[in-house]
Design a protein around this motif. Structure first.
Motif, PDB file in Angstrom:
ATOM      1  N   ARG A  50       0.846  -1.137  -0.103  1.00  0.00           N
ATOM      2  CA  ARG A  50      -0.100   0.025  -0.080  1.00  0.00           C
ATOM      3  C   ARG A  50       0.986   1.193   0.035  1.00  0.00           C
ATOM      4  NH1 ARG A  50      -3.181  -0.318   4.889  1.00  0.00           N
ATOM      5  NH2 ARG A  50      -4.670   1.197   4.146  1.00  0.00           N
ATOM      6  N   ALA A  59      -3.728   5.949  -5.585  1.00  0.00           N
ATOM      7  CA  ALA A  59      -4.632   5.692  -4.804  1.00  0.00           C
ATOM      8  C   ALA A  59      -5.909   4.918  -5.460  1.00  0.00           C
ATOM      9  CB  ALA A  59      -5.153   6.965  -4.068  1.00  0.00           C
ATOM     10  N   ASP A  60      -5.883   4.976  -6.985  1.00  0.00           N
ATOM     11  CA  ASP A  60      -6.991   4.373  -7.572  1.00  0.00           C
ATOM     12  C   ASP A  60      -6.707   2.913  -7.529  1.00  0.00           C
ATOM     13  OD1 ASP A  60      -4.629   4.809  -9.094  1.00  0.00           O
ATOM     14  OD2 ASP A  60      -5.677   3.784 -10.696  1.00  0.00           O
ATOM     15  N   PRO A  62      -6.824  -0.803  -5.982  1.00  0.00           N
ATOM     16  CA  PRO A  62      -7.415  -1.476  -4.906  1.00  0.00           C
ATOM     17  C   PRO A  62      -6.437  -2.503  -4.423  1.00  0.00           C
ATOM     18  CG  PRO A  62      -8.589  -2.143  -6.483  1.00  0.00           C
ATOM     19  CD  PRO A  62      -7.840  -1.170  -7.100  1.00  0.00           C
ATOM     20  N   ALA A  99      -2.686   5.634   0.993  1.00  0.00           N
ATOM     21  CA  ALA A  99      -3.736   6.575   0.528  1.00  0.00           C
ATOM     22  C   ALA A  99      -5.163   6.229   0.452  1.00  0.00           C
ATOM     23  CB  ALA A  99      -3.231   7.436  -0.694  1.00  0.00           C
ATOM     24  N   ARG A 100      -5.285   4.831   0.612  1.00  0.00           N
ATOM     25  CA  ARG A 100      -6.678   4.095   0.276  1.00  0.00           C
ATOM     26  C   ARG A 100      -6.811   2.941   1.121  1.00  0.00           C
ATOM     27  NH1 ARG A 100      -9.327   2.847  -5.293  1.00  0.00           N
ATOM     28  NH2 ARG A 100     -10.441   0.964  -4.539  1.00  0.00           N
ATOM     29  N   GLU A 103      -9.292  -3.247   1.036  1.00  0.00           N
ATOM     30  CA  GLU A 103     -10.522  -3.678   0.476  1.00  0.00           C
ATOM     31  C   GLU A 103     -10.734  -4.721   1.515  1.00  0.00           C
ATOM     32  OE1 GLU A 103     -12.205  -2.966  -2.509  1.00  0.00           O
ATOM     33  OE2 GLU A 103     -10.649  -1.549  -2.241  1.00  0.00           O
TER      34      GLU A 103
END
Ligand code: BDR
Ligand code: CA
Length: 320
Positions: A50, A59-60, A62, A99-100, A103
C-alpha cells in the motif's frame, strides 16, 4: 490497448520495484494488488504494498490482503535476512502512508470481482508464494477463462536460493505452486531465478534511478539491506530484481524468450521440497517415456536481451 494486470505480491524490495514498474507504466491498466505472506509476515507485506502504491500516486488501485500462511505445511523461514526486518531494508516507514483503505473482502474476493468485471482477459503476475492464486483457482474455476496468462516469478532450473534445490516463492508453499503450475489448465509463464540472476543491476543503474526524481530516490533508498545480501550472493555490488523481471514480461509479452516444457513441483517433505523439475529433455525422448500421459506444461523464460531488459525497467521507473 493497455494490458489489464493484477499483481499478487509479498513486498519485499524487488516486489516494490515490480509494483512501481507496473504502477508507473502508461501501457498497463493496474486493476488491483493482492498480498500474501512470504518475505515477511502478511501484515508487513500488505502495508508495504500500500505504501509503494502511495509513493507512485496510485490511490486508484485497490489492495486486498490474502493468505497469512501456506496451504498445508508451515513456512519454516522468512526472508528478512534478504529484505530487512520490515521487508524494505528497514525503510518502509519512510514511504508515504497508504492513501486508500484496504479492501474488506480479502484477496480471493477482490481477484474474483476484478476478473468477473474485466472486459478482456487479465494477466496475473504472482511474485510471492502462490497460495492466493491456488485458492482462487480451486474455489472459482469459472474465472479461468478471464485469465490471459499467469506470469510467475519462481523456481530454479539449476538449484535454488532458499535450499540447494528450491527457490523461495515455490519453497514457501510447494502445494500451492503445484496446483497452479502443474494441475491448472491456465496458461502459465515461469520466470525462474536462473534468468533473473542474469538480469542483476549494478550500482551505476541504481545511481541513475536515485538521481531521476523523488520516486526513483525513494525506491533506491529501499535497497541497503537487499544490496548487502546480494553483494554476498553475486560477489559484486548489485541487486537481483527477480520480481520486476517477471512483471516486465507481464506488461511487455515477449521481452523474455520462453520455451515450453513439462514441469513438476516437488512436494515431499524431504531435502528437495519446493524444487521445480523442468523437463528439458528432447521432445522425442520425452514422448517415449510419457506414453499417453500429458504432463502440465509451462512457458519457461530462458533468455532475454539483458541490457535491453535493464534499460526497459530503468526507463519505466525514471519517467515519472
Ligand atoms: C523471490 O523470493 C523473494 O525473496 C523475492 O521477492 C522474489 O519474489 C526470489 O527468489
Ligand atoms: Ca516477491
Amino acid at each position: 490497448m493497455p494490458t489489464p494486470l493484477i499483481i499478487d505480491t509479498d513486498p519485499g524490495v524487488d516486489d516494490a520495484f515490480a509494483i512501481a514498474l507496473a504502477a508507473l507504466s502508461e501501457d498497463v491498466e493496474l486493476l488491483g494488488v493482492t498480498t500474501v505472506f512470504g518475505n515477511v509476515p502478511l501484515e508487513a507485506t500488505t502495508l508495504n504494498a500500500r505504501r509503494v502504491l502511495a509513493l507512485c500516486g496510485r490511490a486508484d488501485v485497490p489492495v486486498a490482503a490474502g493468505a497469512a500462511r501456506p496451504l498445508v505445511h508451515a513456512q519454516l523461514q522468512r526472508a528478512s535476512h534478504v529484505h530487512g526486518s520490515d521487508g524494505l531494508s528497514g525503510r518502509s516507514a519512510a514511504l508515504p502512508e497508504p492513501a486508500r483503505a484496504l479492501e474488506p473482502g480479502g484477496a480471493v474476493s477482490l481477484l474474483v470481482s476484478l476478473l468477473e468485471a474485466a472486459a478482456e482477459p487479465v494477466t496475473i503476475a504472482p511474485i510471492g508464494p502462490l497460495t492466493n492464486i491456488a485458492l482462487l483457482l480451486a474455489a472459482h474455476p469459472e474465472v479461468r477463462e478471464k485469465i490471459a496468462r499467469i506470469v510467475v516469478m519462481g523456481g530454479g532450473l539449476a538449484g535454488g536460493n532458499t535450499t540447494g534445490a528450491a527457490e523461495f516463492n515455490i519453497w514457501s508453499d510447494p502445494e500451492a505452486a503445484r496446483r497452479v503450475l502443474v494441475e491448472e489448465p491456465v496458461p502459465c509463464v515461469l520466470v525462474p531465478m536462473d534468468l533473473t540472476y542474469r538480469c542483476a543491476v549494478d550500482s551505476t543503474w541504481l545511481g541513475k534511478l536515485a538521481a531521476s526524481g523523488p520516486i526513483g530516490t525513494a525506491l533506491e533508498a529501499l535497497t541497503p539491506d537487499y544490496l548487502a545480501h546480494y553483494r554476498k550472493a553475486l560477489g559484486w555490488d548489485g541487486i537481483v530484481l527477480h520480481d520486476a523481471v517477471a512483471v516486465a514480461e507481464a506488461i511487455r509479452p515477449g521481452i523474455l524468450k520462453t520455451e515450453s516444457y513439462p514441469i513438476e513441483v516437488e512436494c515431499s517433505l524431504g531435502p528437495a521440497r519446493g524444487a521445480t523439475l523442468v523437463d528439458r529433455r528432447r521432445q522425442a525422448l520425452r514422448a517415449d517415456a510419457e506414453g499417453d500421459v500429458a504432463p502440465g506444461r509451462v512457458e519457461v523464460a530462458v533468455d532475454t536481451d539483458l541490457e535491453g531488459l535493464r534499460g526497459f525497467i530503468l526507463e519505466r521507473l525514471t519517467q515519472a
